[in-house]
Motif scaffolding. Structure first.
Motif, PDB file in Angstrom:
ATOM      1  N   GLU A 158     -67.982 -45.057   6.222  1.00 50.00           N
ATOM      2  CA  GLU A 158     -66.943 -44.120   6.628  1.00 50.00           C
ATOM      3  C   GLU A 158     -65.568 -44.689   6.271  1.00 50.00           C
ATOM      4  N   VAL A 159     -64.767 -43.855   5.626  1.00 48.55           N
ATOM      5  CA  VAL A 159     -63.429 -44.301   5.212  1.00 48.55           C
ATOM      6  C   VAL A 159     -62.385 -43.582   6.063  1.00 48.55           C
ATOM      7  N   GLU A 160     -61.423 -44.352   6.536  1.00 43.54           N
ATOM      8  CA  GLU A 160     -60.378 -43.782   7.390  1.00 43.54           C
ATOM      9  C   GLU A 160     -59.008 -44.266   6.941  1.00 43.54           C
ATOM     10  N   GLY A 161     -58.021 -43.391   7.064  1.00 42.13           N
ATOM     11  CA  GLY A 161     -56.633 -43.805   6.832  1.00 42.13           C
ATOM     12  C   GLY A 161     -55.890 -43.769   8.157  1.00 42.13           C
ATOM     13  N   ILE A 162     -54.896 -44.638   8.303  1.00 41.19           N
ATOM     14  CA  ILE A 162     -54.102 -44.600   9.534  1.00 41.19           C
ATOM     15  C   ILE A 162     -52.624 -44.490   9.194  1.00 41.19           C
ATOM     16  N   GLY A 204     -61.003 -39.856  -0.366  1.00 41.27           N
ATOM     17  CA  GLY A 204     -62.367 -39.583   0.083  1.00 41.27           C
ATOM     18  C   GLY A 204     -62.534 -39.858   1.573  1.00 41.27           C
ATOM     19  N   ALA A 205     -61.448 -40.248   2.225  1.00 44.30           N
ATOM     20  CA  ALA A 205     -61.528 -40.553   3.656  1.00 44.30           C
ATOM     21  C   ALA A 205     -61.824 -39.291   4.459  1.00 44.30           C
ATOM     22  N   THR A 206     -62.577 -39.455   5.551  1.00 43.79           N
ATOM     23  CA  THR A 206     -62.905 -38.313   6.413  1.00 43.79           C
ATOM     24  C   THR A 206     -62.110 -38.314   7.704  1.00 43.79           C
ATOM     25  N   GLU A 207     -61.463 -39.438   8.009  1.00 48.08           N
ATOM     26  CA  GLU A 207     -60.718 -39.551   9.271  1.00 48.08           C
ATOM     27  C   GLU A 207     -59.289 -39.960   8.960  1.00 48.08           C
ATOM     28  N   PHE A 208     -58.383 -39.354   9.706  1.00 48.75           N
ATOM     29  CA  PHE A 208     -56.968 -39.704   9.568  1.00 48.75           C
ATOM     30  C   PHE A 208     -56.446 -39.953  10.983  1.00 48.75           C
ATOM     31  N   CYS A 209     -56.046 -41.175  11.239  1.00 45.60           N
ATOM     32  CA  CYS A 209     -55.694 -41.534  12.614  1.00 45.60           C
ATOM     33  C   CYS A 209     -54.180 -41.684  12.779  1.00 45.60           C
ATOM     34  N   ILE A 210     -53.651 -40.927  13.728  1.00 46.32           N
ATOM     35  CA  ILE A 210     -52.212 -40.970  14.031  1.00 46.32           C
ATOM     36  C   ILE A 210     -51.994 -41.974  15.164  1.00 46.32           C
ATOM     37  N   VAL A 211     -51.177 -42.968  14.883  1.00 36.16           N
ATOM     38  CA  VAL A 211     -51.014 -44.072  15.831  1.00 36.16           C
ATOM     39  C   VAL A 211     -49.566 -44.134  16.323  1.00 36.16           C
ATOM     40  N   ASN A 224     -53.925 -27.232   9.293  1.00 32.27           N
ATOM     41  CA  ASN A 224     -53.655 -26.068   8.446  1.00 32.27           C
ATOM     42  C   ASN A 224     -53.701 -26.400   6.968  1.00 32.27           C
ATOM     43  N   GLU A 225     -53.354 -27.642   6.628  1.00 29.76           N
ATOM     44  CA  GLU A 225     -53.156 -27.940   5.194  1.00 29.76           C
ATOM     45  C   GLU A 225     -54.141 -28.927   4.588  1.00 29.76           C
ATOM     46  N   VAL A 226     -54.819 -29.708   5.409  1.00 30.96           N
ATOM     47  CA  VAL A 226     -55.634 -30.795   4.858  1.00 30.96           C
ATOM     48  C   VAL A 226     -57.041 -30.744   5.450  1.00 30.96           C
ATOM     49  N   ASP A 227     -58.025 -31.015   4.584  1.00 27.39           N
ATOM     50  CA  ASP A 227     -59.415 -31.003   5.018  1.00 27.39           C
ATOM     51  C   ASP A 227     -59.802 -32.418   5.466  1.00 27.39           C
ATOM     52  N   ILE A 228     -59.464 -32.743   6.676  1.00 22.64           N
ATOM     53  CA  ILE A 228     -59.747 -34.094   7.179  1.00 22.64           C
ATOM     54  C   ILE A 228     -59.790 -34.025   8.711  1.00 22.64           C
ATOM     55  N   GLN A 229     -60.556 -34.901   9.319  1.00 20.97           N
ATOM     56  CA  GLN A 229     -60.600 -34.922  10.782  1.00 20.97           C
ATOM     57  C   GLN A 229     -59.472 -35.804  11.319  1.00 20.97           C
ATOM     58  N   VAL A 230     -58.892 -35.365  12.420  1.00 30.60           N
ATOM     59  CA  VAL A 230     -57.746 -36.090  12.951  1.00 30.60           C
ATOM     60  C   VAL A 230     -58.153 -36.893  14.190  1.00 30.60           C
ATOM     61  N   ALA A 231     -57.778 -38.149  14.158  1.00 27.49           N
ATOM     62  CA  ALA A 231     -57.972 -39.020  15.314  1.00 27.49           C
ATOM     63  C   ALA A 231     -56.583 -39.437  15.813  1.00 27.49           C
ATOM     64  N   CYS A 232     -56.516 -39.884  17.061  1.00 26.17           N
ATOM     65  CA  CYS A 232     -55.234 -40.337  17.603  1.00 26.17           C
ATOM     66  C   CYS A 232     -55.406 -41.664  18.319  1.00 26.17           C
ATOM     67  N   SER A 233     -54.328 -42.419  18.360  1.00 23.69           N
ATOM     68  CA  SER A 233     -54.282 -43.669  19.104  1.00 23.69           C
ATOM     69  C   SER A 233     -52.888 -43.756  19.719  1.00 23.69           C
ATOM     70  N   LEU A 234     -52.807 -43.338  20.987  1.00 20.14           N
ATOM     71  CA  LEU A 234     -51.489 -43.160  21.611  1.00 20.14           C
ATOM     72  C   LEU A 234     -51.388 -43.921  22.926  1.00 20.14           C
ATOM     73  N   GLY A 235     -52.233 -44.909  23.118  1.00 21.01           N
ATOM     74  CA  GLY A 235     -52.166 -45.708  24.342  1.00 21.01           C
ATOM     75  C   GLY A 235     -52.912 -45.068  25.507  1.00 21.01           C
ATOM     76  N   MET A 236     -52.501 -45.431  26.705  1.00 20.43           N
ATOM     77  CA  MET A 236     -53.190 -44.956  27.900  1.00 20.43           C
ATOM     78  C   MET A 236     -52.793 -43.517  28.204  1.00 20.43           C
ATOM     79  N   LEU A 237     -53.773 -42.729  28.649  1.00 24.39           N
ATOM     80  CA  LEU A 237     -53.567 -41.298  28.842  1.00 24.39           C
ATOM     81  C   LEU A 237     -53.786 -40.895  30.297  1.00 24.39           C
ATOM     82  N   THR A 238     -53.121 -39.800  30.696  1.00 25.15           N
ATOM     83  CA  THR A 238     -53.461 -39.149  31.963  1.00 25.15           C
ATOM     84  C   THR A 238     -54.560 -38.129  31.654  1.00 25.15           C
TER      85      THR A 238
END
Ligand code: SF4
Length: 337
Positions: A61-65, A111-118, A141-155
């Motif tokens: 699995e290839v991911e970009g961050i 070719g990455a399937t995951e894009f992680c917003i940090v 809307n514009e890109v064929d990729i799954q979105v992941a997030c990394s934003l710290g602790m959540l409520t």
């Protein structure tokens, strides 16, 4: 009648327990593996590779961050150059939405399937949540990729909002064993991180949770960490090796020797036979050029392409060429949906 001798060698046990039956190593067994000598390393890596091929398959699995908000974090994680509490060179900066979408497009092209917003934060505030919502929508809307997030602790409310936005996976690292955590972070607890992970899982998002090896933990604590991750059952475990950053409290720690890093990767694979085990930051300095190859043939089945958050990684092409050379297919997006 004489009984057949019981095999007590941990790799022979692992072959039957993990490879044949898919049952991960216990904490004690993981420790035994971490204590194996360099003379057993090749055998260990080969077994970890077999386990990964049997329980995860050949795809990688290839991911970009991408960093939406860099630096200026109020927390004191001793390895992190993005903390605003240390004299490290990373300045606070925000990325705009068009740049975020462009980065997602470039990532998808590899070719990455995951894009992680940090974001370098203790947890998101309203402004960050609004930015993320706008960013996720624009990417979807514009890109064929799954979105992941990394934003710290959540409520709980923020967990629900991210799930409603269609965020596929959430990254939040436990970083190290529970017993070692107070030596690494003093501004929040391991349990607070665990709580976020539990809420993410319950909301139906995939859980991505890993940590950093080589932060002064003992082998016992390394095994403890593997067992704690196994209890969490994350979909993905990103493994980092400490890259001692000048100005941080861990700036003077020694880089983990390559053999120890590879032994740890293989041990984590044997403790977590089915997880996506990803090479994340720090491998270039720990493992050198050969490291990627040995890791991918020693239990790893996912990579991050391009630059890491605050340090330069290998260029995307180098990793993708390597996968081609090893005849390992990149996992396609439709298989991950
Ligand atoms: S919370 Fe994250 S960004 Fe902030 S100091 Fe810790 S690791 Fe760095």
């Amino acid at each position: 009648m004489t009984q057949a001798p019981v095999d007590t060698d941990v790799l022979a046990i692992a072959r039957e327990q993990v490879l044949e039956r898919g049952e991960g190593l216990t904490q004690e067994q993981t420790l035994e593996v971490l204590r194996l000598g360099d003379d057993r390393l090749e055998e260990l890596l080969a077994l970890a590779h077999e386990v990964r091929m049997k329980w995860c398959g050949p795809e990688v699995e290839v991911e970009g961050i991408i960093s939406l908000k860099t630096g200026g974090c109020p927390e004191d994680c001793h390895f992190c150059s993005q903390s605003g509490l240390f004299q490290s060179p990373v300045r606070a900066a925000w990325l705009d939405i068009p740049s975020l979408v462009e980065a997602a497009k470039q990532t998808a092209k590899t070719g990455a399937t995951e894009f992680c917003i940090v974001a370098a934060v203790r947890g998101p505030d309203e402004r960050l949540m609004a930015q993320v919502a706008a960013g996720v929508e624009a990417i979807r809307n514009e890109v064929d990729i799954q979105v992941a997030c990394s934003l710290g602790m959540l409520t709980q409310e923020q967990v629900d909002q991210l799930a409603a936005m269609g965020v596929h996976r959430y990254n939040h690292n436990l970083e190290t064993a529970k017993s070692h955590f107070p030596q690494v972070v003093t501004t929040h607890t391991w349990e607070e991180r665990w709580d976020t992970l539990r809420m993410v899982r319950e909301a139906g998002m995939e859980v991505c949770c890993g940590g950093i090896l080589g932060m002064g933990e003992t082998l016992e604590q390394r095994a403890e960490f593997a067992a704690q991750l196994a209890e969490l059952e994350p979909d993905e475990v990103p493994l980092n090796f400490l890259n001692p950053r000048p100005g941080t409290p861990f700036g003077d720690l020694e880089v983990l020797p390559a053999a120890d890093a590879l032994r740890a990767v293989a041990a984590f694979r044997l403790a977590l036979p089915r997880t996506i085990l990803r090479f994340a930051g720090g491998r270039e300095i720990t493992l050198g050029d050969l490291g990627a190859k040995q890791g991918i043939l020693g239990g790893i089945n996912a990579v991050i392409v391009g630059n890491y958050l605050t340090t330069l990684g290998r260029p995307a092409e180098a990793d993708l060429d390597l996968l081609g050379e090893l005849k390992m297919p990149i996992k396609a997006l439709n298989e991950t949906l």
